[in-house]
Design an enzyme around this catalytic site. Structure first.
Site, short mmCIF file in Angstrom:
data_model
loop_
_atom_site.label_atom_id
_atom_site.label_comp_id
_atom_site.label_asym_id
_atom_site.label_seq_id
_atom_site.Cartn_x
_atom_site.Cartn_y
_atom_site.Cartn_z
N ASP A 68 0.87 -1.17 0.00
CA ASP A 68 0.00 0.00 0.00
C ASP A 68 0.91 1.23 0.00
OD1 ASP A 68 -1.65 2.14 0.54
OD2 ASP A 68 -2.72 1.17 2.18
N TYR A 163 -9.45 14.31 -6.56
CA TYR A 163 -8.57 13.79 -7.60
C TYR A 163 -7.81 14.94 -8.28
CZ TYR A 163 -7.13 11.16 -11.76
OH TYR A 163 -6.40 10.56 -12.76
#
Length: 258
Positions: A68, A163
């Site tokens: 991750d 984003y």
């Protein structure tokens, strides 16, 4: 050094988010060019399947490491594994990223904001830190870092604040890496991608919200064009660099008013 570091032309590349989509295409392209490739992502099974498929296609080994990128401890452990198994790193492609479904800015939960920042921005920073530590001390010294920016680094879509914010930030990070890496022979560039055909962009054909409020279908392009562009960037000698590159579907609504 194990046999992993003796493949092809002795070039080692790590692609984050390399199990699917753009990352998978880039990993496949680099492997075909003779790189020994490491792919990372959160889903071990997906990574292992992708690594086996690419290796079978290209005849070059592909290593899968579950990681991750938003977790500093996992990133440090992954890069230590790269150091132990390969001895060096020539190319890092910071591709891992995530998005949320379009939502009104005022309704975006803080948890989603935090998750997007971790995947898209913090992950690129953490991986770059570890790459610097490897690249500045290896012999020969230096390497190349390529960041996946997106055309959202230039112009946002409606209802995409988290984003878009991360991709604008990637542009600043890219320039800082390029500047701070000079003294170590580390080059850094950014590729801004528009509508590469992946599972993530499948909805483009059905129509997506435009800035004027209309819903319109958008053209896409083969993800192979992205991989080819990354391969070109990676192929340059370290005294030359592509700082920014945009690769996009020609007719998508981005240039001018669309």
């Amino acid at each position: 050094m194990t046999e992993w570091g003796r493949t092809g032309k002795d070039r080692i590349a790590l692609v984050t988010g390399g199990g699917t989509g753009i990352g998978l295409a880039v990993a496949r392209g680099l492997s075909a060019e003779g790189y020994a490739v490491i792919i990372t992502g959160r889903r071990a099974a997906v990574l292992e399947t992708a690594a086996a498929e690419i290796s079978t296609e290209t005849g070059n080994p592909v290593r899968a490491i579950a990681c991750d990128v938003g977790d500093p401890a996992q990133v440090a452990a992954a890069f230590e594994q790269v150091k132990q198994e390969f001895g060096r790193l020539d190319v890092l492609v910071n591709n891992a990223g995530s998005n949320v479904s379009p939502a009104l800015l005022e309704d975006i939960p803080f948890a989603e904001w935090s998750n997007i920042l971790a995947a898209n921005l913090t992950g690129a920073f953490l991986c770059t830190q570890q790459a610097f530590k490897l690249m500045k001390d290896q012999n020969p010294r230096g390497g190349r870092i390529i960041n996946n920016g997106s055309i959202s680094a230039t112009a946002p879509r409606p209802n995409s604040a988290p984003y878009t914010a991360t991709k604008h930030a990637i542009t600043g990070l890219t320039k800082s890496i390029a500047l701070d890496g000079r003294k170590y022979d580390i080059a850094c560039g950014q590729i801004d991608i528009g509508n590469a055909a992946t599972d993530m962009t499948a909805r483009m054909n059905a129509g997506v919200l435009q800035a004027n409020g209309d819903i319109a279908s958008e053209p896409t392009m083969s993800v192979k064009h992205v991989a080819d562009a990354v391969i070109y960037m990676a192929s340059l000698p370290l005294d030359a660099n592509v700082l920014t590159m945009t690769v996009m579907a020609t007719a998508m609504p981005f240039v001018g008013r669309g």
